[in-house]
Scaffold this motif. Structure first.
Motif, PDB file in Angstrom:
ATOM      1  N   GLN A   1       0.835  -1.200   0.000  1.00 37.21           N
ATOM      2  CA  GLN A   1       0.000   0.000   0.000  1.00 37.21           C
ATOM      3  C   GLN A   1       0.870   1.252   0.000  1.00 37.21           C
ATOM      4  OE1 GLN A   1      -2.451   0.328   3.454  1.00 37.21           O
ATOM      5  NE2 GLN A   1      -3.208   2.348   2.938  1.00 37.21           N
ATOM      6  N   VAL A   2       0.733   2.074  -1.026  1.00 38.54           N
ATOM      7  CA  VAL A   2       1.519   3.305  -1.167  1.00 38.54           C
ATOM      8  C   VAL A   2       0.552   4.448  -1.452  1.00 38.54           C
ATOM      9  CG1 VAL A   2       3.318   4.498  -2.457  1.00 38.54           C
ATOM     10  CG2 VAL A   2       3.536   2.046  -2.005  1.00 38.54           C
ATOM     11  N   THR A   3       0.562   5.460  -0.627  1.00 40.17           N
ATOM     12  CA  THR A   3      -0.333   6.607  -0.825  1.00 40.17           C
ATOM     13  C   THR A   3       0.295   7.698  -1.683  1.00 40.17           C
ATOM     14  OG1 THR A   3       0.442   7.584   1.257  1.00 40.17           O
ATOM     15  CG2 THR A   3      -1.512   6.186   1.365  1.00 40.17           C
ATOM     16  N   SER A   4       1.633   7.774  -1.679  1.00 40.79           N
ATOM     17  CA  SER A   4       2.329   8.790  -2.476  1.00 40.79           C
ATOM     18  C   SER A   4       3.545   8.147  -3.140  1.00 40.79           C
ATOM     19  CB  SER A   4       2.762   9.967  -1.595  1.00 40.79           C
ATOM     20  OG  SER A   4       3.498  10.915  -2.357  1.00 40.79           O
ATOM     21  N   PRO A   5       3.420   7.691  -4.381  1.00 44.24           N
ATOM     22  CA  PRO A   5       4.536   7.011  -5.051  1.00 44.24           C
ATOM     23  C   PRO A   5       5.812   7.850  -5.117  1.00 44.24           C
ATOM     24  CG  PRO A   5       2.491   6.678  -6.258  1.00 44.24           C
ATOM     25  CD  PRO A   5       2.200   7.701  -5.202  1.00 44.24           C
ATOM     26  N   LEU A   6       5.683   9.156  -5.363  1.00 46.22           N
ATOM     27  CA  LEU A   6       6.865  10.004  -5.472  1.00 46.22           C
ATOM     28  C   LEU A   6       7.634  10.041  -4.154  1.00 46.22           C
ATOM     29  CD1 LEU A   6       8.667  11.958  -6.992  1.00 46.22           C
ATOM     30  CD2 LEU A   6       7.089  13.809  -6.384  1.00 46.22           C
ATOM     31  N   GLU A   7       6.937  10.267  -3.053  1.00 49.24           N
ATOM     32  CA  GLU A   7       7.590  10.288  -1.748  1.00 49.24           C
ATOM     33  C   GLU A   7       8.149   8.909  -1.395  1.00 49.24           C
ATOM     34  OE1 GLU A   7       4.888  11.820   1.120  1.00 49.24           O
ATOM     35  OE2 GLU A   7       4.908  13.869   0.295  1.00 49.24           O
ATOM     36  N   PHE A   8       7.458   7.881  -1.824  1.00 48.25           N
ATOM     37  CA  PHE A   8       7.925   6.516  -1.581  1.00 48.25           C
ATOM     38  C   PHE A   8       9.274   6.287  -2.255  1.00 48.25           C
ATOM     39  CE2 PHE A   8       7.712   1.840  -2.404  1.00 48.25           C
ATOM     40  CZ  PHE A   8       7.592   1.419  -1.091  1.00 48.25           C
ATOM     41  N   PHE A   9       9.407   6.665  -3.507  1.00 44.32           N
ATOM     42  CA  PHE A   9      10.675   6.502  -4.219  1.00 44.32           C
ATOM     43  C   PHE A   9      11.745   7.420  -3.635  1.00 44.32           C
ATOM     44  CE2 PHE A   9       8.264   4.182  -7.350  1.00 44.32           C
ATOM     45  CZ  PHE A   9       9.194   3.359  -7.963  1.00 44.32           C
ATOM     46  N   LEU A  10      11.380   8.655  -3.295  1.00 38.57           N
ATOM     47  CA  LEU A  10      12.354   9.572  -2.696  1.00 38.57           C
ATOM     48  C   LEU A  10      12.915   8.999  -1.398  1.00 38.57           C
ATOM     49  CD1 LEU A  10      10.689  13.076  -3.234  1.00 38.57           C
ATOM     50  CD2 LEU A  10      12.758  12.207  -4.330  1.00 38.57           C
ATOM     51  N   CYS A  11      12.054   8.382  -0.604  1.00 40.51           N
ATOM     52  CA  CYS A  11      12.495   7.778   0.653  1.00 40.51           C
ATOM     53  C   CYS A  11      13.485   6.663   0.386  1.00 40.51           C
ATOM     54  CB  CYS A  11      11.289   7.263   1.423  1.00 40.51           C
ATOM     55  SG  CYS A  11      11.690   6.544   3.027  1.00 40.51           S
ATOM     56  N   PHE A  12      13.213   5.816  -0.588  1.00 40.87           N
ATOM     57  CA  PHE A  12      14.124   4.720  -0.924  1.00 40.87           C
ATOM     58  C   PHE A  12      15.457   5.253  -1.428  1.00 40.87           C
ATOM     59  CE2 PHE A  12      10.731   1.898  -0.237  1.00 40.87           C
ATOM     60  CZ  PHE A  12      11.181   0.579  -0.348  1.00 40.87           C
ATOM     61  N   TRP A  13      15.404   6.252  -2.304  1.00 37.26           N
ATOM     62  CA  TRP A  13      16.649   6.791  -2.867  1.00 37.26           C
ATOM     63  C   TRP A  13      17.543   7.394  -1.784  1.00 37.26           C
ATOM     64  CZ3 TRP A  13      13.401   9.497  -7.180  1.00 37.26           C
ATOM     65  CH2 TRP A  13      13.096   8.552  -8.174  1.00 37.26           C
ATOM     66  N   LEU A  14      16.953   8.238  -0.951  1.00 36.79           N
ATOM     67  CA  LEU A  14      17.745   8.893   0.085  1.00 36.79           C
ATOM     68  C   LEU A  14      18.243   7.876   1.111  1.00 36.79           C
ATOM     69  CD1 LEU A  14      18.909  11.459   1.279  1.00 36.79           C
ATOM     70  CD2 LEU A  14      16.762  11.804   2.519  1.00 36.79           C
ATOM     71  N   ALA A  15      17.388   6.933   1.495  1.00 33.66           N
ATOM     72  CA  ALA A  15      17.795   5.920   2.471  1.00 33.66           C
ATOM     73  C   ALA A  15      18.957   5.091   1.928  1.00 33.66           C
ATOM     74  CB  ALA A  15      16.616   5.021   2.811  1.00 33.66           C
ATOM     75  N   GLY A  16      18.867   4.680   0.661  1.00 35.76           N
ATOM     76  CA  GLY A  16      19.950   3.900   0.072  1.00 35.76           C
ATOM     77  C   GLY A  16      21.257   4.680   0.026  1.00 35.76           C
ATOM     78  N   LEU A  17      21.196   5.954  -0.338  1.00 31.10           N
ATOM     79  CA  LEU A  17      22.411   6.768  -0.418  1.00 31.10           C
ATOM     80  C   LEU A  17      23.018   7.006   0.966  1.00 31.10           C
ATOM     81  CD1 LEU A  17      21.333   9.424  -3.085  1.00 31.10           C
ATOM     82  CD2 LEU A  17      22.943   7.542  -3.389  1.00 31.10           C
TER      83      LEU A  17
END
Length: 244
Positions: free
Chosen positions: A116-132
């Motif tokens: 369940q994802v309510t905001s795909p953009l924020e979801f991807f941003l979270c993954f990108w920043l967390a990975g970096l």
């Protein structure tokens, strides 16, 4: 108890089913979900995907050497390059791998696992920043402490399994874990994935980005004072012939 027989008569003559329900549940609860979760998998996804991101970042440092060898420096004509330039340049390679890795994980969560994802953009941003952030933190540890840095990263992973608050509410955990939790990067990733109110997401992303500062200090400033000790440590480890 009061001796009022009429009250007793009213109770005995009332609807038995209604009376039983009132005794069994004297108080009724009306649940109004503020942040509804569709299923248990979506509720646990922040914890397990955060741990997966951290483990993936650790595996990047297993595959890619953190330091640039003398041969690579000579072949690439980087003799005049400063240590901080080599440090940042090497991380650029790992950052690309991390972005590809986190993008694949986020897409897999959304389209394959149907999280369940309510905001795909924020979801991807979270993954990108967390990975970096995870990759840079582990990179600084391994760059400064060699194989010992990988051991520290594994220890940090173990602490974050419980301390990030993804499986149990922090209020139910011991006091020292509650005090430690804000100082763990995984805590802010889990909180960001769980969502919140107003600017909670961006506040958590900002707190996560702050972990880049101590990692940069470790890799760029403190590495040089530690170099003599680490050279001795690497020689001792290699002389044992247990670790190459």
């Amino acid at each position: 108890a009061s001796g009022d027989r009429s009250a007793l008569s009213d109770v005995l003559s009332a609807d038995v089913s209604l009376l039983s329900r009132a005794i069994a549940a004297p108080v009724g609860l009306e649940r109004i979900p503020v942040f509804p979760v569709e299923n248990f998998g979506s509720a646990m996804a922040p914890l397990y995907t955060t741990l997966a991101l951290f483990i993936g970042s650790l595996l990047i440092l297993v595959v890619v050497k953190p330091t640039v060898s003398r041969r690579e420096v000579r072949d690439a004509n980087l003799v005049a390059a400063k240590p901080r330039q080599l440090f940042c340049g090497r991380f650029g390679v790992m950052a690309l791998i991390s972005l590809a890795q986190s993008t694949l994980m986020a897409a897999g969560n959304m389209f394959f696992l149907k999280v369940q994802v309510t905001s795909p953009l924020e979801f991807f941003l979270c993954f990108w920043l967390a990975g970096l952030v995870f990759t840079f933190l582990i990179y600084a540890l391994v760059f400064s402490f060699a194989n010992l840095g990988k051991a520290i990263a594994v220890l940090l992973l173990i602490v974050q399994v419980t301390g990030c608050g993804g499986s149990f509410p922090l209020q139910l955990l011991p006091e020292f874990i509650q005090q430690l939790s804000p100082w763990l990067p995984a805590t802010h990733v889990v909180n960001a994935m769980m969502g919140g109110w107003g600017n909670d997401f961006w506040v958590q992303m900002g707190d996560l980005a702050l972990f880049l500062i101590p990692a940069a200090l470790l890799g760029l400033v403190l590495r040089k004072p530690l170099a003599k000790f680490m050279n001795w440590y690497v020689e001792q480890v290699e002389s044992s012939k247990l670790v190459g």
